[in-house]
Design a protein around this motif. Sequence first.
Motif, PDB file in Angstrom:
ATOM      1  N   TYR B 315       0.825  -1.210   0.000  1.00 21.78           N
ATOM      2  CA  TYR B 315       0.000   0.000   0.000  1.00 21.78           C
ATOM      3  C   TYR B 315       0.861   1.262   0.000  1.00 21.78           C
ATOM      4  N   GLN B 316       2.136   1.113   0.337  1.00 20.33           N
ATOM      5  CA  GLN B 316       3.033   2.278   0.357  1.00 20.33           C
ATOM      6  C   GLN B 316       3.534   2.653  -1.038  1.00 20.33           C
ATOM      7  N   CYS B 317       3.150   1.853  -2.035  1.00 20.91           N
ATOM      8  CA  CYS B 317       3.598   2.121  -3.414  1.00 20.91           C
ATOM      9  C   CYS B 317       2.756   3.229  -4.025  1.00 20.91           C
ATOM     10  N   VAL B 318       3.426   4.245  -4.614  1.00 24.55           N
ATOM     11  CA  VAL B 318       2.694   5.302  -5.321  1.00 24.55           C
ATOM     12  C   VAL B 318       2.811   5.147  -6.840  1.00 24.55           C
ATOM     13  N   ARG B 319       3.346   4.032  -7.303  1.00 19.03           N
ATOM     14  CA  ARG B 319       3.488   3.726  -8.741  1.00 19.03           C
ATOM     15  C   ARG B 319       4.350   4.749  -9.480  1.00 19.03           C
ATOM     16  N   CYS B 320       5.462   5.112  -8.882  1.00 16.63           N
ATOM     17  CA  CYS B 320       6.350   6.060  -9.551  1.00 16.63           C
ATOM     18  C   CYS B 320       7.352   5.340 -10.433  1.00 16.63           C
ATOM     19  N   ALA B 321       7.548   4.034 -10.181  1.00 15.24           N
ATOM     20  CA  ALA B 321       8.474   3.203 -10.960  1.00 15.24           C
ATOM     21  C   ALA B 321       9.937   3.551 -10.737  1.00 15.24           C
ATOM     22  N   SER B 322      10.244   4.323  -9.710  1.00 13.21           N
ATOM     23  CA  SER B 322      11.657   4.647  -9.491  1.00 13.21           C
ATOM     24  C   SER B 322      12.456   3.397  -9.138  1.00 13.21           C
ATOM     25  N   CYS B 323      11.776   2.383  -8.573  1.00 15.13           N
ATOM     26  CA  CYS B 323      12.497   1.140  -8.257  1.00 15.13           C
ATOM     27  C   CYS B 323      13.011   0.459  -9.519  1.00 15.13           C
ATOM     28  N   GLU B 365      13.775 -14.630  -9.337  1.00 12.14           N
ATOM     29  CA  GLU B 365      15.234 -14.609  -9.288  1.00 12.14           C
ATOM     30  C   GLU B 365      15.812 -13.343  -9.913  1.00 12.14           C
ATOM     31  N   LEU B 366      14.967 -12.554 -10.582  1.00 12.79           N
ATOM     32  CA  LEU B 366      15.475 -11.344 -11.219  1.00 12.79           C
ATOM     33  C   LEU B 366      15.756 -10.231 -10.212  1.00 12.79           C
ATOM     34  N   CYS B 367      15.426 -10.441  -8.948  1.00 11.58           N
ATOM     35  CA  CYS B 367      15.839  -9.479  -7.915  1.00 11.58           C
ATOM     36  C   CYS B 367      17.147  -9.953  -7.324  1.00 11.58           C
ATOM     37  N   ILE B 368      18.174  -9.106  -7.424  1.00 13.79           N
ATOM     38  CA  ILE B 368      19.476  -9.529  -6.904  1.00 13.79           C
ATOM     39  C   ILE B 368      19.697  -9.010  -5.489  1.00 13.79           C
ATOM     40  N   GLY B 369      18.681  -8.387  -4.925  1.00 11.97           N
ATOM     41  CA  GLY B 369      18.774  -7.969  -3.523  1.00 11.97           C
ATOM     42  C   GLY B 369      19.798  -6.875  -3.267  1.00 11.97           C
ATOM     43  N   CYS B 370      20.079  -6.032  -4.268  1.00  9.77           N
ATOM     44  CA  CYS B 370      21.114  -5.007  -4.080  1.00  9.77           C
ATOM     45  C   CYS B 370      20.583  -3.816  -3.280  1.00  9.77           C
ATOM     46  N   ARG B 371      19.267  -3.694  -3.211  1.00 11.12           N
ATOM     47  CA  ARG B 371      18.605  -2.730  -2.332  1.00 11.12           C
ATOM     48  C   ARG B 371      18.721  -1.278  -2.791  1.00 11.12           C
ATOM     49  N   ARG B 372      19.141  -1.048  -4.022  1.00  9.11           N
ATOM     50  CA  ARG B 372      19.177   0.339  -4.489  1.00  9.11           C
ATOM     51  C   ARG B 372      17.776   0.923  -4.494  1.00  9.11           C
ATOM     52  N   CYS B 373      16.790   0.099  -4.812  1.00  9.61           N
ATOM     53  CA  CYS B 373      15.402   0.586  -4.855  1.00  9.61           C
ATOM     54  C   CYS B 373      14.943   1.112  -3.497  1.00  9.61           C
ATOM     55  N   THR B 374      15.457   0.513  -2.426  1.00  6.33           N
ATOM     56  CA  THR B 374      14.996   0.939  -1.100  1.00  6.33           C
ATOM     57  C   THR B 374      15.489   2.351  -0.774  1.00  6.33           C
ATOM     58  N   GLU B 375      16.486   2.813  -1.512  1.00 10.05           N
ATOM     59  CA  GLU B 375      17.000   4.161  -1.256  1.00 10.05           C
ATOM     60  C   GLU B 375      16.173   5.241  -1.939  1.00 10.05           C
ATOM     61  N   VAL B 376      15.397   4.864  -2.953  1.00 20.24           N
ATOM     62  CA  VAL B 376      14.646   5.885  -3.687  1.00 20.24           C
ATOM     63  C   VAL B 376      13.142   5.777  -3.500  1.00 20.24           C
ATOM     64  N   CYS B 377      12.642   4.634  -3.102  1.00 20.08           N
ATOM     65  CA  CYS B 377      11.191   4.413  -2.999  1.00 20.08           C
ATOM     66  C   CYS B 377      10.548   5.475  -2.094  1.00 20.08           C
ATOM     67  N   PRO B 378       9.552   6.241  -2.610  1.00 19.29           N
ATOM     68  CA  PRO B 378       8.919   7.265  -1.783  1.00 19.29           C
ATOM     69  C   PRO B 378       8.250   6.674  -0.542  1.00 19.29           C
ATOM     70  N   LYS B 380       9.244   3.990   0.993  1.00 19.87           N
ATOM     71  CA  LYS B 380      10.245   3.209   1.730  1.00 19.87           C
ATOM     72  C   LYS B 380       9.881   1.726   1.827  1.00 19.87           C
ATOM     73  N   ILE B 381       9.412   1.165   0.742  1.00 24.62           N
ATOM     74  CA  ILE B 381       9.051  -0.257   0.746  1.00 24.62           C
ATOM     75  C   ILE B 381      10.323  -1.103   0.708  1.00 24.62           C
ATOM     76  N   ASN B 382      10.343  -2.119   1.546  1.00 22.32           N
ATOM     77  CA  ASN B 382      11.477  -3.047   1.543  1.00 22.32           C
ATOM     78  C   ASN B 382      11.235  -4.086   0.450  1.00 22.32           C
ATOM     79  N   ILE B 383      11.471  -3.688  -0.777  1.00 24.64           N
ATOM     80  CA  ILE B 383      11.138  -4.550  -1.911  1.00 24.64           C
ATOM     81  C   ILE B 383      11.914  -5.878  -1.872  1.00 24.64           C
ATOM     82  N   PRO B 384      13.251  -5.848  -1.700  1.00 21.71           N
ATOM     83  CA  PRO B 384      13.963  -7.134  -1.658  1.00 21.71           C
ATOM     84  C   PRO B 384      13.515  -8.007  -0.481  1.00 21.71           C
ATOM     85  N   GLY B 385      13.176  -7.370   0.628  1.00 26.13           N
ATOM     86  CA  GLY B 385      12.700  -8.124   1.785  1.00 26.13           C
ATOM     87  C   GLY B 385      11.382  -8.825   1.487  1.00 26.13           C
ATOM     88  N   LEU B 386      10.484  -8.137   0.781  1.00 28.42           N
ATOM     89  CA  LEU B 386       9.192  -8.739   0.443  1.00 28.42           C
ATOM     90  C   LEU B 386       9.369  -9.866  -0.568  1.00 28.42           C
TER      91      LEU B 386
END
Lengths: 204, 726
Positions: B315-323, B365-378, B380-386
């Motif tokens: 629900y924290q996703c605003v669909r900005c696609a920055s991830c 498997e296409l997520c390599i868990g590098c967590r760059r997305c967690t730095e930009v997500c408005p 703050k979704i823990n995408i690799p964690g999910l």
Amino acid sequence: MKKVCENWEKVLLTTTCGPEYFEEFEAKAKQASAEIFRVKTPVEAKEIITNLIKFTNAKKVVSVDNVLQQASGVNEELQAMGIELYTSQNDIAEHAETADIGISGVEFGIAETGSVCQDAYAIESRLVSMLPPVHIAFMPSSRIVPGVEQAFDVFSQVFQRGYLSLITGPSRTADIERVLTIGVHGPSRFIVIAVDEPVSGGVA
Amino acid sequence: MESSNRNIQQEIEEKLKDEVLRGALGRFAEAYPVSRLKAYENVEDIEALRDQVKQTKMDTVARIEEVADQFVAEAEKRGAKVFRAADGPALKKYLLDLCREKGVKRIVKSKSMASEEIHLNKDLIDAGLRVRETDLGEWIIAIAGHKPSHMVMPAIHLNRYQVAGYFSKELKTDIPPDIPLMVQVARKNLRQEFLQADMGISGANFGVAENGAVGLVTNEGNGRLTTSLPPIHVVIIGYEKLIPTLKDAVPILRTLPRNATCQLMTSYMSMICGPTPVMVKKDGQWTEQEKELHIILFDNGRLRAAHDEKFKEIYQCVRCASCLNVCPVYALVGGHVYGHIYAGGIGAILTAFLNSMGDFEKINELCIGCRRCTEVCPGKINIPGLIEELRIRNAKENGLPFAMKNIFEIVGNRKVFHTLLRLAKVGQMPFQTGRLIRHLPLFLAGLAKDRSLPAIAPTPLRDTIDKVAKNPQNPTKKIAFFSGCSLDFVYPETGEAVVKVLNDLNMSVVFPQDQSCCGKPVIGFGDIETTRKMAKANIAAFEAVNPDIILAACPTCAEMWKETYPEILHEDPEWNARAKKIAAKVREFTSFVAEEYEKAGRLGEANAGAKKVTYHDSCHMRRVLGIFKEPRKLLRSTSDYELVEMKDCDKCCGMSGAFGVKHADLSIPILNQKITNIKDSGAEVVAVGCPACMMQIRGGLDKQAPNIKVKHVADILAEELDKKKK
């Protein structure tokens, strides 16, 4: 004409708002490719519009009622120039699609983003600001809030029904190769005429 | 579901060969981070703003039914018709009935991802309706017959020549590949669609409970036309877009445009509250009418997610696609490989919830868990964690692939695993060239022409440590060293360097022999049961020696101990308490040593040494542990080296555990970017704090720039000590 709020000036008094934010508003709006003209009196606005009409060879103008425009005397000038000018709701519905220029009033600007707020409840205000390739908006230069936050302080007091828009520069896309291209479904030119001299009755 | 017979590997290979795609995504990946930050220049505190988005959305999802009820009541009070659609078929039935009842023939649509999610257009077209997407990108892919490859820029995979081809075919006239001209062609064609449409369908970026309003952000103006010109307006809005009050839109509107398109605000942001007037021409006369406003509140898995302790986070996703914009894998393969319409990391999660778990299995498997997305997500979704959580659930529901299951049974049993590793060093002998071979026996995969993989060392650290450790008589601290597999079996000399540095600090080092793999590769594939077993064995082994500090020279091992062990054991009160207690003692090598050196006054800026060293930030070191200053302080304190920064120093090297071996085709291009940046820095040595990065970068440099050496920070510190002794 339907409005979300009958007296924006009054509601704006409840939040931080003033001409001291104009400079930043202007910079940010220009960054978004809006054209900004600041004039002392409404009459000066007349010259800007008539010049624009000459340069663009415009023949047909649709316009919604607003006091700054009335005070500028631009409508009389346009008629004198032989320009087709439509201001009634039915005429706007009929002619907006083929008009060269649309003119409307907007309520206030936002310095943080260079946006202007249009009370767009009346359908004709949306038609004149969307269908012609050029949109000219009158706005008092004193009505600038610093940020989106203050804009919503105001909206949350008045927005019970209708249509509100923030307009930030002209219509644009970057959908092909991420190349910025101005003017897709809306106007390719967005011109704000900011008037310093207050006119009684606000913009409405 | 449509994905049933997909061959992901083949699709990836095709995408990697698509030069238009690679070029576009590569340029975008370069430009995006800079433009995004520029858009935030006039935001005083980005983190606080992101927290605001997160908090607003978290508070909302906690009482989503109440917020939804209020939204519906307020919208209905103002004259909107609201329909709650449980799923795609329910939504389609409502919409098609409405079209029939009102005699709708022509529809214009402004962007609605929710409608793409259920392939609504197909049903509308099949029912004989004329449907036009009006967002330029959406229109392009609609006439091309493609799916969107990006949530914000759906046609980013096509270039102007391809677009001109599709336009020419659609409009049956020759359209030159001139972008402004093509945009004008679209304007002219779609303008007629707007003017003649009987119905406009839009999505929404937010829905406000306190007044029943919906908000839309668009740049082209198609949103305003879709919602203004036709006499009927249908809004399709997912539950996750609801917010309690108008003011709650502020943090969304201050982040969404900045993150999505690097704008301070999109050209148009419109809010619609109840039915508004519309002009209708009857018998040549224009009259004003009240527009019919229908709001379809769309569930399709969203309410289930709202009540899921972990997945309510979507629900924290605003669909900005920055991830997507910062994802190193997305930058290589684009959005189509993700199968459904939602691409990238968040796409994998949304797909699992809104489409099916079967789709997720193919792309997780296409997520390599590098967590760059967690730095930009408005939000703050823990995408690799999910994604990791989804893997765990997927493994529970569907079991692990047979081969994986066997490997994990081995890894989960320390004795068998270590015996196998010792045997492997014999088995690999014929293939070995120097210290690098092509196979690491554990992963048994991934030949690649641009990278060597390391050999198992002749003697593991566990066999030499007693001889190496020079423990002081009166130590200031007792350190228990958790080496992890890499320092034990592949790089024992780095393990020895760690011991040397600690001994020099007057600390004693013990090595509990019962320690085994931290479990990261196992939980990475969702096998939580085996991971629990391994966690317990490690905890018991270290409790037995009662140390002051447990030290790991691998950020992932440290993260497992500190965060994952307590979490996976949370249902077992006894083990949870033990895990938490011991986690408090766990420290990562570079940050621990920097702290001790600082105390001892050994961090004074040394004279810049003659050799240039550059530091590569491991993803987990930087973005999970937040450690990036400390290793740099240590490097600056050495007398031999001068620290120089490389471009994108914290961008993933492409290793990411087993990913790097299994998906060599994706890992190698990411590695090559890193190698280029290393070369450009002019450094002779690359320092790392992570053995997995060391493995990957060493493998790449060995093949491409063998004169540049890779060293763990511990190796460099040990060198410095040796030099002083001489």
